[in-house]
Write an enzyme that holds these catalytic residues in place. Structure first.
Site, PDB file in Angstrom:
ATOM      1  N   ASP A 186      27.715 -10.907 -28.679  1.00 27.99           N
ATOM      2  CA  ASP A 186      27.366 -12.017 -29.574  1.00 27.99           C
ATOM      3  C   ASP A 186      26.350 -11.618 -30.647  1.00 27.99           C
ATOM      4  OD1 ASP A 186      28.606 -14.661 -28.676  1.00 27.99           O
ATOM      5  OD2 ASP A 186      27.920 -13.840 -26.763  1.00 27.99           O
ATOM      6  N   LEU A 239      30.594 -15.063 -25.930  1.00 25.84           N
ATOM      7  CA  LEU A 239      30.588 -16.305 -25.145  1.00 25.84           C
ATOM      8  C   LEU A 239      31.392 -17.385 -25.879  1.00 25.84           C
ATOM      9  CD1 LEU A 239      26.803 -16.521 -24.161  1.00 25.84           C
ATOM     10  CD2 LEU A 239      28.716 -15.689 -22.756  1.00 25.84           C
ATOM     11  N   ARG A 259      20.696 -24.417 -23.844  1.00 27.99           N
ATOM     12  CA  ARG A 259      20.085 -23.128 -24.200  1.00 27.99           C
ATOM     13  C   ARG A 259      18.565 -23.221 -24.412  1.00 27.99           C
ATOM     14  NH1 ARG A 259      24.184 -19.711 -26.216  1.00 27.99           N
ATOM     15  NH2 ARG A 259      26.037 -20.190 -24.989  1.00 27.99           N
ATOM     16  N   ARG A 303      22.465 -12.650 -23.873  1.00 24.46           N
ATOM     17  CA  ARG A 303      22.083 -12.529 -25.277  1.00 24.46           C
ATOM     18  C   ARG A 303      20.628 -12.089 -25.472  1.00 24.46           C
ATOM     19  NH1 ARG A 303      23.990 -16.884 -29.284  1.00 24.46           N
ATOM     20  NH2 ARG A 303      23.369 -15.100 -30.551  1.00 24.46           N
ATOM     21  N   CYS A 338      24.777 -19.592 -38.066  1.00 32.21           N
ATOM     22  CA  CYS A 338      24.544 -18.667 -36.935  1.00 32.21           C
ATOM     23  C   CYS A 338      24.495 -17.207 -37.359  1.00 32.21           C
ATOM     24  CB  CYS A 338      25.680 -18.776 -35.921  1.00 32.21           C
ATOM     25  SG  CYS A 338      26.259 -20.432 -35.640  1.00 32.21           S
ATOM     26  N   GLU A 377      21.041 -15.860 -35.924  1.00 32.23           N
ATOM     27  CA  GLU A 377      20.201 -17.067 -36.048  1.00 32.23           C
ATOM     28  C   GLU A 377      19.487 -17.412 -34.743  1.00 32.23           C
ATOM     29  OE1 GLU A 377      22.189 -21.020 -36.183  1.00 32.23           O
ATOM     30  OE2 GLU A 377      20.742 -21.473 -37.740  1.00 32.23           O
ATOM     31  N   ASP A 378      20.155 -17.134 -33.625  1.00 34.06           N
ATOM     32  CA  ASP A 378      19.584 -17.556 -32.345  1.00 34.06           C
ATOM     33  C   ASP A 378      18.387 -16.722 -31.917  1.00 34.06           C
ATOM     34  OD1 ASP A 378      21.347 -19.702 -31.931  1.00 34.06           O
ATOM     35  OD2 ASP A 378      22.933 -18.271 -31.469  1.00 34.06           O
ATOM     36  N   HIS A 410      24.523 -26.465 -29.863  1.00 31.19           N
ATOM     37  CA  HIS A 410      23.223 -26.394 -30.524  1.00 31.19           C
ATOM     38  C   HIS A 410      23.015 -27.604 -31.437  1.00 31.19           C
ATOM     39  CE1 HIS A 410      23.574 -21.759 -30.231  1.00 31.19           C
ATOM     40  NE2 HIS A 410      22.620 -22.133 -29.399  1.00 31.19           N
TER      41      HIS A 410
HETATM   42  C1  CIR Z   1      27.043 -18.366 -27.939  1.00 37.76           C
HETATM   43  O1  CIR Z   1      27.697 -19.082 -27.184  1.00 37.76           O
HETATM   44  O2  CIR Z   1      25.841 -18.185 -27.766  1.00 37.76           O
HETATM   45  C2  CIR Z   1      27.735 -17.683 -29.083  1.00 37.76           C
HETATM   46  N1  CIR Z   1      29.063 -17.351 -28.722  1.00 37.76           N
HETATM   47  C3  CIR Z   1      27.735 -18.563 -30.303  1.00 37.76           C
HETATM   48  C4  CIR Z   1      26.381 -18.762 -30.879  1.00 37.76           C
HETATM   49  C5  CIR Z   1      26.410 -19.548 -32.129  1.00 37.76           C
HETATM   50  N2  CIR Z   1      25.107 -19.599 -32.699  1.00 37.76           N
HETATM   51  C6  CIR Z   1      24.604 -20.628 -33.329  1.00 37.76           C
HETATM   52  O3  CIR Z   1      25.224 -21.688 -33.406  1.00 37.76           O
HETATM   53  N3  CIR Z   1      23.386 -20.522 -33.818  1.00 37.76           N
END
Ligand code: CIR
Length: 253
Positions: A61, A18, A131, A86, A248, A66-67, A162
């Site tokens: 992704d 993404l 998110r 995700r 991340c 981290e997410d 974020h």
């Molecule tokens: C996204 O848009 O979810 C991923 N391409 C990037 C996530 C980055 N994660 C973060 O900052 N914790």
């Protein structure tokens, strides 16, 4: 202090990760993998035991672990990521965490990305973002308030992915903070200001006195050094193309 970092390899499908904008040059997966290896090596060099999970090509992704989890005070909250594509990322992270820590899992309709959570002393700041929804914040409260942690929501501008895209912990109760962000939600927390021209560099990963910082942002590195810390520049060009940065790429336990 965390002892372990969970990371996850870069999948071949990372070119389809993404991104808010199409990058000016396509993601180079091999270069991303080299940057990821250097990141893992830096974590290990600064004393963390690094666990690296296999990539899953069906989850472009998946390296942004981290997410998938919020870890604090001996508990992990397995998230329900805000982007539907995700949601499949959390199971492998949960399995890895199960060996290390007690965990609880977020349930629908809550959504929350770990990148929206910033722990500072006894507070978890949480971004209200595209998110992370109200139910996500409520489940964060339920998981961590019983452990004495205070949950403080922070409004994010629509263009900010974020919370930790604009600030990150620096240890000793301090944070980096993008200069355009209001300071009020953080009260009297001391902040090292990151200039707008270097906004990407606000996301740093602090390990003791060492601060991993994106390479190519000299003013931020200088500000970190002036704060008495040691900046460690790392190349992150390929992750930036997918709106990812340093925090991340790991979950610290
Ligand atoms: C996204 O848009 O979810 C991923 N391409 C990037 C996530 C980055 N994660 C973060 O900052 N914790």
């Amino acid at each position: 202090m965390p002892t372990t970092a969970i990371t996850r390899r870069v999948p071949a499908s990372f070119t389809r990760a993404l991104a808010a904008q199409t990058p000016s040059t396509p993601i180079d997966v091999e270069l991303a993998r080299a940057q990821h290896a250097a990141y893992c090596a830096a974590l290990a060099a600064h004393g963390l035991s690094v666990v690296t999970l296999d990539a899953d090509d069906t989850l472009p992704d998946c390296c942004f672990v981290e997410d998938a989890a919020v870890v604090a005070d001996g508990v992990a909250l397995i998230t329900r990521p805000g982007a539907p594509s995700r949601r499949g990322e959390t199971s492998a992270v949960a399995r890895a965490l199960a060996d290390l820590i007690r965990f609880v899992a977020m349930t629908p309709p809550a959504t929350l990305d770990g990148g929206d959570c910033l722990r500072l002393d006894s507070t978890i700041y949480v971004g209200r973002s595209k998110r992370t929804n109200e139910q996500g914040i409520a489940q964060l409260r339920k998981a961590f308030e019983p452990h004495g942690l205070r949950i403080v929501p922070v409004e994010l501008p629509a263009h900010v992915l974020h919370l930790k895209s604009v600030c990150a912990p620096l240890g000793d109760g301090r944070i980096t903070l993008l200069d355009t962000m209001p300071r009020a939600p953080f009260g009297d927390v001391a902040a090292v200001s990151v200039p707008t021209a270097e906004s990407y560099a606000a996301n740093v990963l602090t390990i003791g006195k060492h601060v991993l910082v994106a390479e190519g942002f000299p003013r931020t590195a200088e500000a970190i050094a002036a704060a008495g810390l040691e900046p460690v520049p790392l190349a992150t060009t390929e992750f930036r193309k997918a709106d990812g940065a340093l925090t991340c790429l790991s979950v610290l336990v």
